[in-house]
Scaffold this motif. Structure first.
Motif, short mmCIF file in Angstrom:
data_model
loop_
_atom_site.label_atom_id
_atom_site.label_comp_id
_atom_site.label_asym_id
_atom_site.label_seq_id
_atom_site.Cartn_x
_atom_site.Cartn_y
_atom_site.Cartn_z
N ALA A 192 0.53 -1.29 -0.30
CA ALA A 192 0.08 0.08 0.32
C ALA A 192 0.75 1.32 -0.08
CB ALA A 192 -1.11 -0.10 1.49
N ASP A 193 2.26 1.37 1.16
CA ASP A 193 3.07 2.79 0.97
C ASP A 193 3.31 3.06 -0.19
OD1 ASP A 193 2.96 2.17 4.17
OD2 ASP A 193 3.18 0.12 3.74
N PHE A 194 3.50 2.40 -1.35
CA PHE A 194 4.13 3.16 -2.40
C PHE A 194 3.22 3.48 -3.36
CE2 PHE A 194 6.41 0.06 0.46
CZ PHE A 194 7.66 1.38 1.19
N ARG A 195 2.38 3.39 -3.74
CA ARG A 195 1.32 3.92 -4.34
C ARG A 195 0.89 5.23 -5.21
NH1 ARG A 195 1.74 -1.17 -7.01
NH2 ARG A 195 0.05 -0.40 -9.56
N TRP A 196 0.86 5.47 -4.08
CA TRP A 196 0.47 7.08 -4.06
C TRP A 196 -0.22 8.33 -5.20
CZ3 TRP A 196 -1.23 9.11 -0.17
CH2 TRP A 196 -0.63 8.89 1.76
N THR A 197 -0.66 9.21 -5.38
CA THR A 197 -1.67 9.02 -6.91
C THR A 197 -1.75 11.10 -6.76
OG1 THR A 197 -3.69 9.11 -6.52
CG2 THR A 197 -2.69 7.53 -7.24
#
Length: 320
Positions: free
Chosen positions: A111-116
């Motif tokens: 989850a931690d690295f899929r920022w938009t």
């Protein structure tokens, strides 16, 4: 867009579960962790209004992370409800007596690295005193570019602090890692790093020289922690050194994050959490900031895991 309390410190980055190899009959112990998450926990325990900006999974490990943050007083209104799984790190404590730790991460698809950009737009342009970012989420794709864009958009309005938190296991290309970190440095006013990070990024270079070169990229204050040798604060006016807190070390898990929390807490106490203020502080002030941060880190090192102290514990320790 969520509202935040005036004076809030937003902390942007990963929250994960540390699975610690204990070396005894109970070989693995799971604890909440992740550098930015630890910084947020530390600030909340020091009674600073803090909002964690993370992508928190709804799997059972994500529930543990949410509950632990809320028990410490961290606001999660700026965090994202993520559908991916929680990141897990294996922490191996060294056999030596210094309690040092080595990390290996399982990050694929977590989850931690899929920022938009759309998710990060929720980080407000008002109400914040400071924004702290760094570690894995600032240099792991696919979300790292979105993180840097949002930080860049906020830099002129709030104090930005940064901890690159190098992880060679995830950054095997030293040249690429160095370029990525040097791209983030101009976005920060305050940088905290370690001599170990610098040694890996710039083999055979002097840590103080590298810190001074980082000042030329944009930060106004660069603090380097040096393990048993204490810490050094570098500004355009020179450097200030302070020793570590003499304390019996249980382990060093979360020590750097606790130091970062203590650093920001001390800057808040002295009304230095605004662009241009920290770099202009005098030697005595910066020395006191380093001593405070070292105390927070030292107490954390005196007990197992990333377990930073509450403000009442600092007062009790100073009175002994």
């Amino acid at each position: 867009m969520a509202d935040v309390t005036d004076g809030t410190i937003a902390v942007l980055g990963e929250a994960l579960i540390d699975v610690v190899e204990t070396g005894d009959d109970d070989p693995r112990l799971a604890r909440p962790g992740g550098s930015p998450y630890n910084v947020a926990i530390g600030l909340a325990r020091l009674e600073r209004p803090v909002s964690f900006v993370g992508r928190l999974s709804h799997d059972p490990l994500g529930t543990i992370l949410r509950r632990h943050a809320e028990r410490s007083g961290v606001d999660l209104s700026l965090s994202v409800d993520a559908h991916e799984t929680t990141t897990v790190a294996l922490v191996e404590l060294a056999a030596e007596s210094d309690g040092s730790a080595r990390y290996r991460f399982g990050v694929d698809g977590t989850a931690d690295f899929r920022w938009t950009d759309a998710e990060l737009a929720a980080v407000p342009t008002h109400g914040l005193a400071a924004l702290h970012f760094g570690s894995l989420a600032s240099w792991l794709p696919p979300g790292d570019d979105a993180v840097l864009r949002r930080v860049a958009a906020l830099r002129e309005q709030v104090l930005v602090s940064y901890d690159p938190n190098v992880r060679p296991h995830l950054q095997p290309n030293r040249t690429a890692a160095r370029a990525r970190i040097e791209r983030a440095l101009p976005l920060a006013h305050v940088v905290k790093t370690s001599d170990e990070d610098i040694a890996w990024l710039y083999p055979d270079a002097d840590a103080d020289e590298i810190a001074r070169s980082w000042l030329e990229l944009g930060p106004e204050l660069v603090v380097v922690t040096r393990g048993g040798e204490g810490s050094v604060a570098h500004t355009a006016d020179g450097e200030v050194r302070r020793p570590i807190l003499p304390i019996e070390v249980a382990d060093t898990v979360g020590a750097g994050d606790a130091f970062m929390s203590g650093l920001l807490d001390a800057l808040c106490d002295r009304d230095l959490v605004r662009p241009g203020a920290a770099g202009a502080a005098g030697d005595d002030v910066l020395g006191a900031v380093l001593v405070h941060a070292a105390l927070v880190a030292g107490i954390t090192c005196s007990r197992a895991g990333a377990n930073p102290p509450r403000r009442s514990e600092l007062a009790a320790h100073r009175s002994t």
